[in-house]
Structures are given as C-alpha cells and as structure tokens.
Design an enzyme around this catalytic site. Structure first.
Site, PDB file in Angstrom:
ATOM      1  N   ASN A  11      48.253  32.695 -45.681  1.00  9.85           N
ATOM      2  CA  ASN A  11      48.998  33.418 -46.725  1.00  9.85           C
ATOM      3  C   ASN A  11      48.294  33.137 -48.045  1.00  9.85           C
ATOM      4  O   ASN A  11      48.398  32.033 -48.582  1.00  9.85           O
ATOM      5  CB  ASN A  11      50.448  32.909 -46.753  1.00  9.85           C
ATOM      6  N   LYS A  13      48.828  34.486 -50.927  1.00 10.06           N
ATOM      7  CA  LYS A  13      49.689  34.591 -52.113  1.00 10.06           C
ATOM      8  C   LYS A  13      48.993  35.391 -53.218  1.00 10.06           C
ATOM      9  O   LYS A  13      48.305  36.362 -52.916  1.00 10.06           O
ATOM     10  CB  LYS A  13      50.103  33.186 -52.576  1.00 10.06           C
ATOM     11  N   HIS A  94      59.551  35.638 -47.549  1.00  6.07           N
ATOM     12  CA  HIS A  94      59.005  34.344 -47.986  1.00  6.07           C
ATOM     13  C   HIS A  94      59.897  33.773 -49.084  1.00  6.07           C
ATOM     14  O   HIS A  94      60.422  34.517 -49.919  1.00  6.07           O
ATOM     15  CB  HIS A  94      57.568  34.540 -48.500  1.00  6.07           C
ATOM     16  N   GLU A  96      59.276  32.317 -51.743  1.00  6.18           N
ATOM     17  CA  GLU A  96      58.867  32.616 -53.127  1.00  6.18           C
ATOM     18  C   GLU A  96      59.391  33.986 -53.546  1.00  6.18           C
ATOM     19  O   GLU A  96      59.786  34.178 -54.697  1.00  6.18           O
ATOM     20  CB  GLU A  96      57.334  32.516 -53.253  1.00  6.18           C
ATOM     21  N   GLU A 163      59.700  27.507 -42.768  1.00  5.13           N
ATOM     22  CA  GLU A 163      59.017  26.924 -43.924  1.00  5.13           C
ATOM     23  C   GLU A 163      60.038  26.239 -44.826  1.00  5.13           C
ATOM     24  O   GLU A 163      60.691  26.909 -45.648  1.00  5.13           O
ATOM     25  CB  GLU A 163      58.308  28.013 -44.733  1.00  5.13           C
ATOM     26  N   GLY A 169      53.577  23.818 -50.747  1.00  5.86           N
ATOM     27  CA  GLY A 169      52.728  23.486 -51.890  1.00  5.86           C
ATOM     28  C   GLY A 169      52.951  22.099 -52.462  1.00  5.86           C
ATOM     29  O   GLY A 169      52.461  21.788 -53.551  1.00  5.86           O
ATOM     30  N   SER A 208      52.647  23.012 -46.450  1.00 11.40           N
ATOM     31  CA  SER A 208      51.667  21.918 -46.587  1.00 11.40           C
ATOM     32  C   SER A 208      50.936  21.590 -45.281  1.00 11.40           C
ATOM     33  O   SER A 208      50.677  20.420 -45.005  1.00 11.40           O
ATOM     34  CB  SER A 208      52.328  20.671 -47.173  1.00 11.40           C
TER      35      SER A 208
HETATM   36  P1  PGA Z   1      51.317  25.831 -48.423  1.00 11.61           P
HETATM   37  O1  PGA Z   1      52.089  27.240 -48.402  1.00 11.61           O
HETATM   38  O2  PGA Z   1      50.563  25.716 -47.116  1.00 11.61           O
HETATM   39  O3  PGA Z   1      50.395  25.926 -49.610  1.00 11.61           O
HETATM   40  O4  PGA Z   1      52.352  24.779 -48.554  1.00 11.61           O
HETATM   41  C1  PGA Z   1      52.702  27.718 -47.242  1.00 11.61           C
HETATM   42  C2  PGA Z   1      53.385  29.036 -47.503  1.00 11.61           C
HETATM   43  O5  PGA Z   1      54.005  29.208 -48.563  1.00 11.61           O
HETATM   44  O6  PGA Z   1      53.352  29.940 -46.641  1.00 11.61           O
END
Ligand code: PGA
Length: 251
Positions: A11, A13, A94, A96, A163, A169, A208
């Site tokens: 992903n 982003k 997601h 976010e 997630e 992150g 992560s």
């Molecule tokens: P990350 O993000 O691996 O940077 O923690 C995962 C995601 O948001 O899909």
C-alpha cells in the site's frame, strides 16, 4: 490445515511519483527468483496507467474506489474506471480513509459491492484503536466492524486485512497470539456470512510489517498474507517480506 497461496500487498498511500517505476522494476526482477506468492502493489491513482503495462508478476491494485456507477463527483474514481486499467485489487475501508474522509461502514460495504461487480477483489480493512485494544474488547469490536463492512449477500472474491490502527506506521505490532486470536474471530464471521465461499477469502495482517518480523507474522495461524505500507516502498525490503511468506499448502 492447508494454507492458501499467500498474498502480499504493498500500500503505497500518498507516496510514489513517476520515478517509482524503478521500484516496480526492481520488485518485478526480484520476483523472478521468488517462490510462488501472489504479490500486488496499490500505488496512487496517478501511477495506475503508467504501471499497468509494466506489471508482469505483480498484480495492480488501487487504494480506494467510489461506489457510484458514474455522475458528477469531482475528484472521484470508480471501480469501472479502475477495471479499465487492469486493476485487480482495491483497498476499501483503510483506517486512514475512515479517519480522514469519515467513511462509514455502509459506504464501505457499497464499495465492496461496486468492486466485486466490476471484477475487482476488494481488500476490506478492519482494525481497532489503541483505546479499544486496551479495553479488552478488540475482538468483539473488529468482528462487528467486519460484519458492518460486508454487504448483504456478499460472496467471493474478497480479501480481509486486519490492521490494528495503533500498529500502522508506529513500529508496534501485536503479539502473534493476539494476531492469531483476531484472525480466528474474523474467520468465524466469514464462515457465518459466506458459508463455503469463505474458504477462498484470505485474511491478511497489516501494521508495521517489516523484513525483520515478517516470517514470524506470516507463519502465524490464520494469517494468509500481509498488507504492507512503509516497507513496500523499498524494493529490497518488500522482496524480503515476500520471501518470508510460507509456501502454499505448508503449515
Ligand atoms: P505500515 O502501513 O506497514 O506502514 O504500518 C500499513 C498500512 O497502513 O496498510
């Protein structure tokens, strides 16, 4: 239990510019020497047309779709438009976007329907906040979120990504026991909602995932792959995670 073929999804982003073609090329080259694992990259919309003819082993994914068939919705991209470019997967719900765009479960369920009706596989994301995790009710909360994000009569193709918001992150990761418990709870929801078709639904872990911890996470019971943010932007890190996935049928 026989495992399905693992799925590792990047992903990207709001990262990735035209120069990211080199990252895609390095991942494609690396996959020539990797065991059979399904790999998808979800770049920003602006890169889809550029990436489409360059994807060989990598499957193309997107990060969202508008559920409407068409109409005056400035700035939006729907599932039919993604399908035109050979997109196979689309992330929906997601955390976010749930936070930034105040997306509701009902809207997310509509996106699942729209994606499937255009031949795309939705990757439906669910996960709890730190507060919910600390309350001890994470499994009930995330199971309810999955129920609400699945449209009536949902079937395959479908992928779920667990997630935890507090793991995205941050470098923090749940224990493998916590991941296994959550994946088992989500599997129960899928069994109840999809019946026999649930066997084809992979449940990914995301939050992560880095090369160092990938093998342990990917070997955890009920984990059928990973949704990778930051580490998927670096070709060698993403390839390390892909190579850490157990072979289909093992485990
Ligand atoms: P990350 O993000 O691996 O940077 O923690 C995962 C995601 O948001 O899909």
């Amino acid at each position: 239990m026989t495992r399905p073929q693992p799925l590792i999804v990047g992903n990207w982003k709001m990262f990735g510019r035209a120069s990211s073609v080199e990252v895609l090329a390095a991942i494609e080259t690396g996959l020539e020497h990797s065991a059979p694992v399904e790999v998808a990259i979800c770049p920003p919309f602006t890169l889809l047309a550029l990436f489409a003819p360059l994807c060989r082993a990598v499957r193309l994914g997107a990060q969202d779709c508008n559920p409407r068939p068409d109409g005056p919705h400035t700035g939006e991209v729907n599932a039919a438009m993604l399908a035109d470019f050979g997109v196979r997967y689309v992330i929906v719900g997601h955390s976010e976007r749930r936070a930034d765009q105040a997306e509701t479960d009902a809207q997310i369920a509509d996106k699942v329907t729209a994606a499937q009706s255009h031949g795309l596989t939705p990757i439906l994301c669910v996960g709890e906040s730190r507060t919910v995790r600390e309350s001890g009710h994470a499994e009930a909360a995330v199971s309810a979120q999955l129920q609400a994000g699945l449209p009536d009569g949902v079937g395959a193709p479908l992928v779920i990504a667990y997630e935890p918001i507090w793991a995205i992150g941050t470098g923090l990761v749940p224990t493998t026991a916590e991941i296994a418990q959550m994946h088992a709870a989500l599997r129960q929801v899928l069994n109840a909602r999809l019946g026999a078709a649930s066997a084809g639904v992979r449940i990914l872990y995301g939050g992560s995932v880095k090369p160092a911890g990938a093998a342990e996470i990917l070997a955890t019971a009920g984990v059928d792959g990973a949704l990778v943010g930051g580490a998927s932007l670096v070709a060698q890190d993403f390839l390390s995670i892909i190579r850490a996935a157990p072979a289909a049928g093992a485990g």
